[in-house]
Structures are given as structure tokens and as C-alpha cells.
Design a protein around this motif. Sequence first.
Motif, PDB file in Angstrom:
ATOM      1  N   VAL B 223     120.982 106.290 124.278  1.00 46.33           N
ATOM      2  CA  VAL B 223     119.762 106.785 124.264  1.00 46.33           C
ATOM      3  C   VAL B 223     119.378 105.891 123.007  1.00 46.33           C
ATOM      4  O   VAL B 223     118.147 105.275 123.186  1.00 46.33           O
ATOM      5  CB  VAL B 223     119.720 108.177 124.073  1.00 46.33           C
ATOM      6  CG1 VAL B 223     118.144 108.700 123.581  1.00 46.33           C
ATOM      7  CG2 VAL B 223     120.011 109.026 124.998  1.00 46.33           C
ATOM      8  N   PHE B 224     119.831 106.006 121.747  1.00 46.69           N
ATOM      9  CA  PHE B 224     119.191 105.405 120.744  1.00 46.69           C
ATOM     10  C   PHE B 224     119.230 104.034 120.870  1.00 46.69           C
ATOM     11  O   PHE B 224     118.030 103.113 120.424  1.00 46.69           O
ATOM     12  CB  PHE B 224     119.703 105.933 119.292  1.00 46.69           C
ATOM     13  CG  PHE B 224     119.088 106.872 119.018  1.00 46.69           C
ATOM     14  CD1 PHE B 224     118.014 106.704 117.894  1.00 46.69           C
ATOM     15  CD2 PHE B 224     119.027 108.144 119.164  1.00 46.69           C
ATOM     16  CE1 PHE B 224     116.955 107.679 117.518  1.00 46.69           C
ATOM     17  CE2 PHE B 224     118.353 109.360 118.662  1.00 46.69           C
ATOM     18  CZ  PHE B 224     117.143 109.090 117.787  1.00 46.69           C
ATOM     19  N   PHE B 227     116.198 103.107 122.996  1.00 43.28           N
ATOM     20  CA  PHE B 227     114.911 103.237 122.439  1.00 43.28           C
ATOM     21  C   PHE B 227     114.644 101.865 121.502  1.00 43.28           C
ATOM     22  O   PHE B 227     113.559 101.169 121.677  1.00 43.28           O
ATOM     23  CB  PHE B 227     114.652 104.408 121.468  1.00 43.28           C
ATOM     24  CG  PHE B 227     114.550 105.729 122.362  1.00 43.28           C
ATOM     25  CD1 PHE B 227     114.191 105.676 123.479  1.00 43.28           C
ATOM     26  CD2 PHE B 227     114.726 106.974 121.897  1.00 43.28           C
ATOM     27  CE1 PHE B 227     114.205 106.706 124.448  1.00 43.28           C
ATOM     28  CE2 PHE B 227     114.696 108.218 122.544  1.00 43.28           C
ATOM     29  CZ  PHE B 227     114.194 107.817 123.802  1.00 43.28           C
ATOM     30  N   GLY B 267     119.745 106.955 105.060  1.00 40.12           N
ATOM     31  CA  GLY B 267     119.401 108.111 105.956  1.00 40.12           C
ATOM     32  C   GLY B 267     118.245 107.877 106.984  1.00 40.12           C
ATOM     33  O   GLY B 267     118.393 108.667 107.664  1.00 40.12           O
ATOM     34  N   TYR B 268     117.121 106.985 106.617  1.00 46.09           N
ATOM     35  CA  TYR B 268     116.190 106.767 107.183  1.00 46.09           C
ATOM     36  C   TYR B 268     116.245 105.562 108.311  1.00 46.09           C
ATOM     37  O   TYR B 268     115.410 105.205 108.748  1.00 46.09           O
ATOM     38  CB  TYR B 268     114.913 106.236 106.396  1.00 46.09           C
ATOM     39  CG  TYR B 268     114.615 107.676 105.355  1.00 46.09           C
ATOM     40  CD1 TYR B 268     113.969 108.708 105.864  1.00 46.09           C
ATOM     41  CD2 TYR B 268     115.065 107.925 104.208  1.00 46.09           C
ATOM     42  CE1 TYR B 268     113.554 109.836 105.313  1.00 46.09           C
ATOM     43  CE2 TYR B 268     114.832 108.743 103.438  1.00 46.09           C
ATOM     44  CZ  TYR B 268     114.035 109.803 103.876  1.00 46.09           C
ATOM     45  OH  TYR B 268     113.903 111.033 103.199  1.00 46.09           O
ATOM     46  N   ASP B 270     117.435 105.115 111.263  1.00 45.49           N
ATOM     47  CA  ASP B 270     116.834 105.433 112.454  1.00 45.49           C
ATOM     48  C   ASP B 270     115.392 105.217 112.670  1.00 45.49           C
ATOM     49  O   ASP B 270     114.676 104.865 113.642  1.00 45.49           O
ATOM     50  CB  ASP B 270     117.379 106.605 113.061  1.00 45.49           C
ATOM     51  CG  ASP B 270     118.839 106.480 113.673  1.00 45.49           C
ATOM     52  OD1 ASP B 270     119.137 105.413 113.784  1.00 45.49           O
ATOM     53  OD2 ASP B 270     119.409 107.516 113.778  1.00 45.49           O
ATOM     54  N   ALA B 271     114.495 105.629 111.631  1.00 40.66           N
ATOM     55  CA  ALA B 271     113.379 105.623 111.691  1.00 40.66           C
ATOM     56  C   ALA B 271     112.549 104.307 111.558  1.00 40.66           C
ATOM     57  O   ALA B 271     111.519 103.865 112.034  1.00 40.66           O
ATOM     58  CB  ALA B 271     112.779 106.366 110.418  1.00 40.66           C
ATOM     59  N   PHE B 274     111.154 102.557 114.597  1.00 44.04           N
ATOM     60  CA  PHE B 274     110.007 103.213 115.196  1.00 44.04           C
ATOM     61  C   PHE B 274     108.750 102.847 114.393  1.00 44.04           C
ATOM     62  O   PHE B 274     107.491 102.739 114.888  1.00 44.04           O
ATOM     63  CB  PHE B 274     110.106 104.980 115.361  1.00 44.04           C
ATOM     64  CG  PHE B 274     111.361 105.060 116.538  1.00 44.04           C
ATOM     65  CD1 PHE B 274     110.904 104.920 117.756  1.00 44.04           C
ATOM     66  CD2 PHE B 274     112.304 105.562 116.141  1.00 44.04           C
ATOM     67  CE1 PHE B 274     111.943 105.241 118.611  1.00 44.04           C
ATOM     68  CE2 PHE B 274     113.174 105.940 117.006  1.00 44.04           C
ATOM     69  CZ  PHE B 274     113.037 105.710 118.233  1.00 44.04           C
ATOM     70  N   ILE B 275     108.867 102.804 113.284  1.00 44.43           N
ATOM     71  CA  ILE B 275     107.744 102.362 112.249  1.00 44.43           C
ATOM     72  C   ILE B 275     107.349 101.007 112.567  1.00 44.43           C
ATOM     73  O   ILE B 275     106.234 100.682 112.687  1.00 44.43           O
ATOM     74  CB  ILE B 275     108.597 102.609 110.642  1.00 44.43           C
ATOM     75  CG1 ILE B 275     108.541 104.064 110.367  1.00 44.43           C
ATOM     76  CG2 ILE B 275     107.333 101.986 109.795  1.00 44.43           C
ATOM     77  CD1 ILE B 275     109.301 104.331 108.966  1.00 44.43           C
TER      78      ILE B 275
END
Lengths: 371, 297
Positions: B223-224, B227, B267-268, B270-271, B274-275
Amino acid sequence: MTASRENSSSFRNHTLTVLAIVLLFLFLWWADGSMAEDLGLSFLPEGLNGYEVQILNLVAVYGILAISLNIIYGFTGMFSLGHAGFMAIGAYVSALCVLTPDQKEMMWIIDEILPSLAALHTPFWFSVILGGLVATVFALLIGIPVLRLGGDYLGIATLGFSEIIRVLIVNATPITNGSLGIKGIPCHTDLFTSFIWLLVVVFCTVRLLSSNFGNVLKAVRDDEIAAQVMGINVFHTKLFSFCLGAFLAGVGGALLGNLLTTIDPKMFTFLLTYNILMIVVAGGLGSISGSIIGSVIITVLLEWLRVVEEPLNLGFVEIPGIPGMRMVVFSVCLLVIILYRREGIMGMREITWDGIAAFLSRFGRKKENRA
Amino acid sequence: MSLELFLQHFFNALTLGSLYGLIAIGYTMVYGILRLINFAHGDILMLGAYFVFYGTTLFCLPWPVAVVVAILGSAGLGVLMDKIAYRPLRDAPRISALISAIAVSFFLESLAVVVFTGLPRPVHQPEWLVSIITIGGARLMPLTLLVPGVTAILVAALLYVVYHTKPGLAMQAISKDIETTRMLGVSVDKIIALAFAIGSALAAASGIMWALRYPQINPYMGVFPGFKAFIAAVFGGIGSIQGAVIGGLMLGFIEIMAVAFFPELSGYRDAFAFILLVVVLLVKPTGLFGEKQKEKI
């Protein structure tokens, strides 16, 4: 002549609506199990058991969520997949508001909770509205850049947003308790609360959509360029609809959190968004009554499908239960609906009293003709 | 940061980036032709990895055979997927096809949970791929060099197919104008099926390498990466194969290097993607190599 007829039909419709609501609440009163107690009527059949009450609650909450996605997608035509994010915001805000300071003190073990949050303690109804409002603020922030995108890009961007929210929740341990989640939220969402919220949401959205603004939304959905030419500010309209949907999603998330009494970041993945999307698509894009029918059917179907996961005894053979099977059936259902009945159960139609009356009179006439 | 450490990060980023690139090619091919985000692409990756896992453990196939079987099986699956879920919706609104893609993805994931169980499985890594070698002070696994190498070969082969063969020409034609291409006598459905087959085969290849690199597989593993690879495709300019590869590489470098230089951001991770997506879509919606499309009224 026509005016009086219209008056009488609108009077009839109002009466019927009030009657239906009264009936619904009588049913809920009975289902809750408190009717027999309150009235001392021992001959009444016993109310529903806890499991069935929970399903009814879920129907109401999913109804709210489906309506909120339907406003964004079905009525304004924005393919948003960020619902789980808004729900997570609503659920966390509400949970932080309703928990007592002592509970929070005990639960935050990775990091100390922020002192200002620890002192926070508000009534339940306020926390739900606050959850919705915070979700709206986030929707505004993300909507201003993202809503300029069209179609499927918007879907991916909003999906990304909801995943970012999840990452933030995992990492912002002083606020959200990280991946441990929040437990022991008092179960405020009882049958009456959830259905009153559902009714309020339905009432407001129906009023809104039957106003001129509803037409504006539909114009933007059907043809953005034409709407722009007509002098509609497409961007503002989209932003308003997106924020409204996010507000309701936040409210729904808050109710869901209070219903399940425990929330954690894993709950709010894209799968939750798919569930809501499934309800909206099955019910009919652009139909409020469709969303409610969809939420009833899908919620009940999802519970009923647990049968396929349990061992089945046919007397002569025993079929072992297959865990996870219901999601397979569920996804096949979604696929079949989109392939063979794209408009869902209701399409864009609504159930109205006039529609029912017309149907009944037609039905009666047919019978007369036959006789 | 010492040079050795930097080299190590560099090769990690190169590996991750080429995996993203390989997956992104599948998205970009399908999107370029059908304007459809094939949500199920990431799940094909997962299935490819599972096919190899079961091929080598359950059926005791030797590694190369299992890989070939997995890639062919995934390609077949991609064609099947197109036939069942997307072809009936060619003339439907695009969003319907998108929901259909979501349903397919959801179906493959749930089916994988049922068939393979939801437990993560450890993947056996062949010894010669993971025995540490030292290059310029950086300690590396041969695998980290193998992945970009295989990717380069596959991309070169694909570019040849697309730009120097007839089916490739047909693919380019379809992406410009599907109706005209049909009128010119190209069997459009076959070419689209071919695009799905190639995309799925590449996804399976990257899935297998993904499973070797991060040796654990589970039904949601695709999934990831899916994306993020889509984001890489958008970054590179959707519809462009070179763009997809470069977008994938850049995304890999951003993810690894940001965490390498700012460990508190780990920790971020995966973000980031998308950013990046939001930024790219706002600044240059056509991506690095994309063609500008005019909106028809």
C-alpha cells in the motif's frame, strides 16, 4: 385551488415527518430497553441486546459520516479520500475534552501530557462540536491549496493528508498519547444522542441542499466551467462544501470515538475512508436518503457477514470459518455495485413524502384497474 | 557526517529510489493511457513477493524459476484485473473507474489476508546477496547494488519496447488520442492489456526486490510503496517513463537523506512524500517531464 392543495400537502408532509420522528424515538426508547422500565409495562417485549444496540448506534454514526462524504463528493463532485483524517481529528479532540484530568494523567505514559490539555474538561456535546470545528480548521488549511486540483489528483492529495494526520498523531505523543491511543473514553454516544445528531445533520443538510446554495453545489459538480461562467465563485463554493463535509466528519469521528470508547491511530487508516466511500457509492451519490439506506445496509451487512467467518455446521459437514472472509465479500460487493449499478441504490433520487404518496396512489389505481 | 556514512546513505537511497521508480512506471503507463490511478498496483507488488515466497518455500522451486513464475503470474493478474474491473468502465466517468480500482485493491488485500493470513512472513535472503562487502569504506550488501542494476536493465528494455517497437508506438498513440488510434486499426484493448501486463510485471519485480531488501512480507506491504510511487510518478510528470524513474529516485533520496541529516524527523518519514505531492501539484502540476494538457470544453 393550487395554493390550498400545496398548503395541504405541505401540512401533510410536516405531520408525517413529525410522526415518523416520534415513531423513531418510540422505537429507540423501546430498543434501549428503558421503555418497559420507565412505564412499568411488563408486557412489552424486551429491548434489543447490547450488540444490536451497538449496531444501531453504528448505523447512525455511519449515516452522519456518509452524508458528510456525500456533500463533498456526491453533491459537489470533489473526490476526497481524506475522511479518515477528519474523523481522527474529531475523535481525538472530543476524547481529550471529555476525559477527566486524572484519567489523562494516568494514560499518558510515553510523554507527559501538555498541562493545558490535561486541565481541559468539557461537556460531551461541546466536545463533539469542538471536534467538528477543529476538523474544519484543518480542512480550511488543506483545502485552500489542494482544492485547486481536479478529480483523481484531489483524491490522492486528500488521501495523503489523512495519512499525514495519522503520522502526526503517532508522533505528537504529548497531545495524543502516540500509537498507544486513548482508552476509557466514557461511552456518551447512546441511542438517543447518536440519532438526535443524525436527525439534526439530516435536517440541516436537507435544508441547505434544497436552498439555492444546493443548486450552486450541484452546478459546480455538473460543470465547473459553466458554473464559473454563470458567475459562481467555484473555489469558494468548493471550499465551503469541503469544510462543511469535514465538520460533519469531525462530528461523526467524535461520536464514533465516544461510542467505541477507545481510539488509536491504526483505526483511522484509508480502510475507514473506503468503508464510508462504499456506503456513499452503494446508497447513491448525491442522495441523502441513499446515504442513510446505504449506512443501514452496509453496517448490517458487515455484521451479518461475520457468519462467513464462523464455522458453519450443516449437520453432515462442518465448514470451518475463514477469518477475514467478510472483507473479501465486502470488496466484491463494492466491485459488483460499481460495475453493474454505478448509480447505487437510490441514484440521485430522494425518498420524499410526495414521492411515497404518488407511488401509493399509482399503486392503488393499478389495483382498481385490475379489479 | 563522514564520507563512509554518506556513501552508505547514498546507496540506500539509490536502492529505495529505484524501487519507487520501477513501481512508478506501472502507474505512469496506466495513467498515461487511461487517465486512471490504478490503486491496485501496489497490491500486485505484494502478490509478486508472496508468489516468490510460496514458490520457494511451498513448491521448492529454485529462486530464478520462482521469480520468473511470479513475474509472469503477476503480469497475468494485471491483464485479468483490467479485463474484469476496468474494461467495462472505459466509457464511464473516470471516478467510477477509480472507485473500481479502490475496490480491486481492497479485494486483493482482503484476499491476501484470507489466503496468506495477516501474519508478516520472514523472507529468506540468499547468502550471497547479503554478505557485507566494503566499497570505499562503506559497508554494503551486494543487494543494494543489484537493485539499481536490475532496475536500469528493466527500464532500458522498457524504453526500447515503448520507443522502438510497434506495440510501443501504439501505446504512445493511445495516450494521445484513444479514439483516433482505434480508428486507425489498432486493437486498443490488447495494447492496454499489454500496458497492464508490463506494469504489473515491473511491480512484481520490484515487489520481489522489496521483499529481499526489507525481508518481511505482509498483505498490506504494497500500500505505502504504491502511494509513494504514484507520488513519484506525479513528481516526474505522469505519463512519462523517464519522469517516473527520475521522480522515484528523487523521492528515495529525499526520504533517506532527510532522515539521515535530520534524525529527529524519522517519525515523519511517511509524511514527506505526501507533502512533496502537494507542493509539486501546486507549483508544477505537470511534474518535471509531463506534458501540459489543455482542458477541453
